[in-house]
Design a protein around this motif. Structure first.
Motif, PDB file in Angstrom:
ATOM      1  N   TYR A 145       0.845  -1.181   0.000  1.00  0.00           N
ATOM      2  CA  TYR A 145       0.000   0.000   0.000  1.00  0.00           C
ATOM      3  C   TYR A 145       0.888   1.241   0.000  1.00  0.00           C
ATOM      4  N   LEU A 147      -4.072   0.496  -2.392  1.00  0.00           N
ATOM      5  CA  LEU A 147      -3.390  -0.740  -2.742  1.00  0.00           C
ATOM      6  C   LEU A 147      -2.644  -0.591  -4.067  1.00  0.00           C
ATOM      7  N   GLY A 180      -4.603  12.749   3.143  1.00  0.00           N
ATOM      8  CA  GLY A 180      -5.943  12.947   2.610  1.00  0.00           C
ATOM      9  C   GLY A 180      -6.440  11.848   1.694  1.00  0.00           C
ATOM     10  N   MET A 181      -5.628  10.817   1.491  1.00  0.00           N
ATOM     11  CA  MET A 181      -6.027   9.755   0.566  1.00  0.00           C
ATOM     12  C   MET A 181      -6.031   8.375   1.207  1.00  0.00           C
ATOM     13  N   GLY A 182      -5.661   8.287   2.452  1.00  0.00           N
ATOM     14  CA  GLY A 182      -5.679   6.992   3.121  1.00  0.00           C
ATOM     15  C   GLY A 182      -4.624   6.055   2.569  1.00  0.00           C
ATOM     16  N   LEU A 183      -4.871   4.760   2.696  1.00  0.00           N
ATOM     17  CA  LEU A 183      -3.968   3.757   2.153  1.00  0.00           C
ATOM     18  C   LEU A 183      -4.585   3.204   0.875  1.00  0.00           C
ATOM     19  N   GLN A 196       0.555   5.368   1.343  1.00  0.00           N
ATOM     20  CA  GLN A 196      -0.247   6.275   2.163  1.00  0.00           C
ATOM     21  C   GLN A 196       0.128   7.698   1.851  1.00  0.00           C
TER      22      GLN A 196
END
Lengths: 114, 115
Positions: free
Chosen positions: B35, B45, B40-43, B37
């Protein structure tokens, strides 16, 4: 496709108070798991709580509990008696049964003030 | 038990350079994931693997390649690094037969800066 939405980029709470973090998700699947992960400044991903979709009872882990509303596709996290150590980024995540991929929301940064 | 170990923990690259991030797990997990990170976009894949010798694309695979030659190792390669690949990279693993808890184990991340 499944999506996870966290609409609160940042939250703050005073020590010993209660705070609720919101999460909604979208899926056509009926069997799935939902998670809340905590990421402190150390960057480590820590599992806070897990909810199986088929269980109607809300999951609870000590000061952490969820409000799972399956029909509304909502999965909020309540932190009671907030502590300074709860300061972290919190991620909501989803995985459907028998699939390979854990899907994350964008995260909520929680600051606990003394 | 070491769990999931990522190497290196920090790296600065110049645009156009190449590098490989190594993920190693000692839990005999079949599934492994990379992933990224971003704020503002999280994780998100990048790529994943369901077993030795197999890989699949995730949500944001462009600019990355992966290999899973050994069950315990999952390598993420950047052939020609770009500033857009500045990020924190996480590796995770999961046991195939863990269909009850879907317990993921995460590494501690690699902070990559491309200048």
């Amino acid at each position: 496709a499944q999506t996870v939405t966290q609409s609160q980029p940042e939250m703050s709470v005073q020590e010993a108070e209660t705070v609720t973090l919101s999460c909604t998700y979208d899926t056509s699947e009926s069997n799935y798991y939902l998670f809340w992960y905590k990421q402190p400044p150390s960057r480590q991903m820590i599992l806070v709580i897990r909810q199986e979709a088929y269980k109607q009872q809300n999951a609870t882990e000590n000061r952490f509990s969820v409000n799972f509303q399956k029909a509304a596709k909502s999965f909020s996290l309540k932190i009671s008696d907030s502590q300074l150590g709860d300061t972290a980024m919190y991620f909501c995540a989803f995985i459907a049964y028998n699939t390979d991929k854990l899907i994350f929301g964008t995260g909520t940064r929680l600051q606990v003030f003394p | 038990n070491a769990g999931v170990t990522q190497t290196p923990k920090f790296r600065v690259l110049k645009t156009g350079q190449s590098m490989t991030l190594l993920c190693a797990q000692d839990m005999n997990h079949e599934y492994m994931y990379w992933y990224r990170q971003d704020p503002g976009m999280g994780l998100r894949l990048i790529h994943y693997s369901v077993g030795e010798g197999t890989t699949a694309k995730g949500e944001v695979p462009d600019g990355y390649n992966v290999s899973r030659l050994k069950k315990q190792n999952f390598l993420l390669g950047l052939e020609s690094a770009a500033p857009s690949q500045t990020s924190v990279y996480f590796c995770a693993s999961r046991h195939l037969r863990d269909s009850v808890t879907y317990g993921y184990t995460f590494g501690s991340g690699t902070r990559l800066t491309v200048v």
